[in-house]
Design an enzyme around this catalytic site. Sequence first.
Site, PDB file in Angstrom:
ATOM      1  N   HIS A  72     -80.562  48.239   0.985  1.00  0.00           N
ATOM      2  CA  HIS A  72     -79.918  48.632  -0.265  1.00  0.00           C
ATOM      3  C   HIS A  72     -80.888  49.468  -1.091  1.00  0.00           C
ATOM      4  O   HIS A  72     -82.016  49.054  -1.353  1.00  0.00           O
ATOM      5  CB  HIS A  72     -79.490  47.399  -1.065  1.00  0.00           C
ATOM      6  CG  HIS A  72     -78.257  46.739  -0.524  1.00  0.00           C
ATOM      7  ND1 HIS A  72     -77.510  45.843  -1.258  1.00  0.00           N
ATOM      8  CD2 HIS A  72     -77.628  46.867   0.663  1.00  0.00           C
ATOM      9  CE1 HIS A  72     -76.485  45.432  -0.537  1.00  0.00           C
ATOM     10  NE2 HIS A  72     -76.541  46.040   0.637  1.00  0.00           N
ATOM     11  N   TYR A 197     -73.959  43.419 -10.567  1.00  0.00           N
ATOM     12  CA  TYR A 197     -74.255  42.429 -11.609  1.00  0.00           C
ATOM     13  C   TYR A 197     -73.404  42.785 -12.822  1.00  0.00           C
ATOM     14  O   TYR A 197     -73.433  43.931 -13.284  1.00  0.00           O
ATOM     15  CB  TYR A 197     -75.725  42.476 -12.007  1.00  0.00           C
ATOM     16  CG  TYR A 197     -76.705  41.971 -10.968  1.00  0.00           C
ATOM     17  CD1 TYR A 197     -77.230  40.687 -11.064  1.00  0.00           C
ATOM     18  CD2 TYR A 197     -77.115  42.776  -9.912  1.00  0.00           C
ATOM     19  CE1 TYR A 197     -78.153  40.220 -10.127  1.00  0.00           C
ATOM     20  CE2 TYR A 197     -78.038  42.315  -8.969  1.00  0.00           C
ATOM     21  CZ  TYR A 197     -78.543  41.038  -9.085  1.00  0.00           C
ATOM     22  OH  TYR A 197     -79.450  40.578  -8.158  1.00  0.00           O
ATOM     23  N   PRO A 289     -81.824  32.632 -10.096  1.00  0.00           N
ATOM     24  CA  PRO A 289     -81.573  33.568  -8.997  1.00  0.00           C
ATOM     25  C   PRO A 289     -81.214  34.977  -9.454  1.00  0.00           C
ATOM     26  O   PRO A 289     -81.088  35.877  -8.614  1.00  0.00           O
ATOM     27  CB  PRO A 289     -80.398  32.922  -8.252  1.00  0.00           C
ATOM     28  CG  PRO A 289     -79.708  32.082  -9.288  1.00  0.00           C
ATOM     29  CD  PRO A 289     -80.786  31.593 -10.192  1.00  0.00           C
ATOM     30  N   LYS A 293     -85.725  36.554  -6.879  1.00  0.00           N
ATOM     31  CA  LYS A 293     -87.160  36.381  -6.704  1.00  0.00           C
ATOM     32  C   LYS A 293     -87.573  35.111  -5.967  1.00  0.00           C
ATOM     33  O   LYS A 293     -88.717  35.008  -5.519  1.00  0.00           O
ATOM     34  CB  LYS A 293     -87.854  36.395  -8.077  1.00  0.00           C
ATOM     35  CG  LYS A 293     -87.836  37.744  -8.748  1.00  0.00           C
ATOM     36  CD  LYS A 293     -88.728  38.727  -8.037  1.00  0.00           C
ATOM     37  CE  LYS A 293     -88.357  40.158  -8.349  1.00  0.00           C
ATOM     38  NZ  LYS A 293     -87.900  40.913  -7.212  1.00  0.00           N
ATOM     39  N   TYR A 381     -87.599  44.624  -9.441  1.00  0.00           N
ATOM     40  CA  TYR A 381     -86.599  44.134  -8.487  1.00  0.00           C
ATOM     41  C   TYR A 381     -87.052  44.328  -7.050  1.00  0.00           C
ATOM     42  O   TYR A 381     -86.891  43.429  -6.207  1.00  0.00           O
ATOM     43  CB  TYR A 381     -85.260  44.859  -8.716  1.00  0.00           C
ATOM     44  CG  TYR A 381     -84.068  44.127  -8.112  1.00  0.00           C
ATOM     45  CD1 TYR A 381     -83.242  43.334  -8.908  1.00  0.00           C
ATOM     46  CD2 TYR A 381     -83.758  44.242  -6.756  1.00  0.00           C
ATOM     47  CE1 TYR A 381     -82.152  42.669  -8.369  1.00  0.00           C
ATOM     48  CE2 TYR A 381     -82.676  43.579  -6.212  1.00  0.00           C
ATOM     49  CZ  TYR A 381     -81.872  42.809  -7.019  1.00  0.00           C
ATOM     50  OH  TYR A 381     -80.796  42.131  -6.462  1.00  0.00           O
TER      51      TYR A 381
END
Length: 386
Positions: A72, A197, A289, A293, A381
């Site tokens: 991704h 998200y 979550p 991580k 990220y």
Amino acid sequence: MRVQVAIIGAGPSGLMLGRLLELAGIDAVIVERKSADYVLGRIRAGVLEQGSVDLMDRALAGARMHAEGLVHHGIEMGFDGDRHRIDFSALVGSQVMVYGQTEVTRDLMAIRQSRTIYEAEDVELHDFDGQQPWVSYRKDGATHRIDCAVIAGCDGFHGVSRRSVPERSLTTFERVYPFGWLGVLTDRPPVADELIYAHHERGFALCSQRSRTRSRYYIQVPADEQVGAWSDDRFWDELRARLAPETAEAMQTGPSIEKSVAQLRSFVAEPLRFGQLFLAGDAAHIVPPTGAKGLNLAMSDVAALADALIEHFSEGSPAALDAYSNHVLSRIWKAERFSWWMTSLLHTFPETGPFGRRIQRAEFDYLTGSRAAQQSLAENYVGLPA
């Protein structure tokens, strides 16, 4: 039995540590209180930073991951239906891989050649404050003893390793959030090629995936929510209500094959060394979550611990072991900060009210309008340097 390292816990961190030591010629045994089938049955997240991908390759366990994992190059962020893509590749020149933690565990189990003791009952850690630690456990009605030079506690938040440390020697930091994630796993294609998200006034939502044919979806629920209160139809209706209309329309729904509620918390224990006992993974820290991580921090911990143990046993140098706790805690706290920030931005908090939502909206608008802010999100990220 006598070994150089006794590893407590056969989750991904314990298995990875065991594999790295095995490849270095260091004698290590893993002790796990559950069965192998139980360990493989745990449903967990599956976003791997590049560092975790590289570690799987170092362990010679990455072949299936590269064949089946999904690379991704970004994620989508949403707020009340407004959408913005964060392009990791363009912003920081890196990416992540979607590959389930269960599959990581399966691959590490399959390649391990040394001893793993499953279904070990009444595991206890002894004399780790001296130079001759040992581990006892019961199996098949008999008590067994493992003498070792080092104990690695990789047995999770509720494991025996951290609980064996005297309270006076341990400082813990914790925040328990007033909500959890209700997650559903379904054999339907993901609604999008990348994770979505979404913040909504009804609560957070996440569209995730495990493969090109299996999806994982989450919605924010109260911390004490019961899974039995949610039929599949109720879940899909609520999820659609929190997503942008075009995403809700495109989503393919189906029967759930797993449904559970996970409470969110932030937790760090300090220090991470107690004589010859070293903590790693969820035994040392928990993150919400939201920032993906948890598994990656565990992999980073055991990579550092493996390198320190290899230096110790091959060169006789204690320097890396002495530095282990401070070294990994620096990265842990940065990941805690990022996970807290993502959680604060994307969830609804009952105590903040209208003012709090306005602040969240301003934060989202700043993020989507600032390349520097997006670079910061992307850098965190995909994974900060070890």
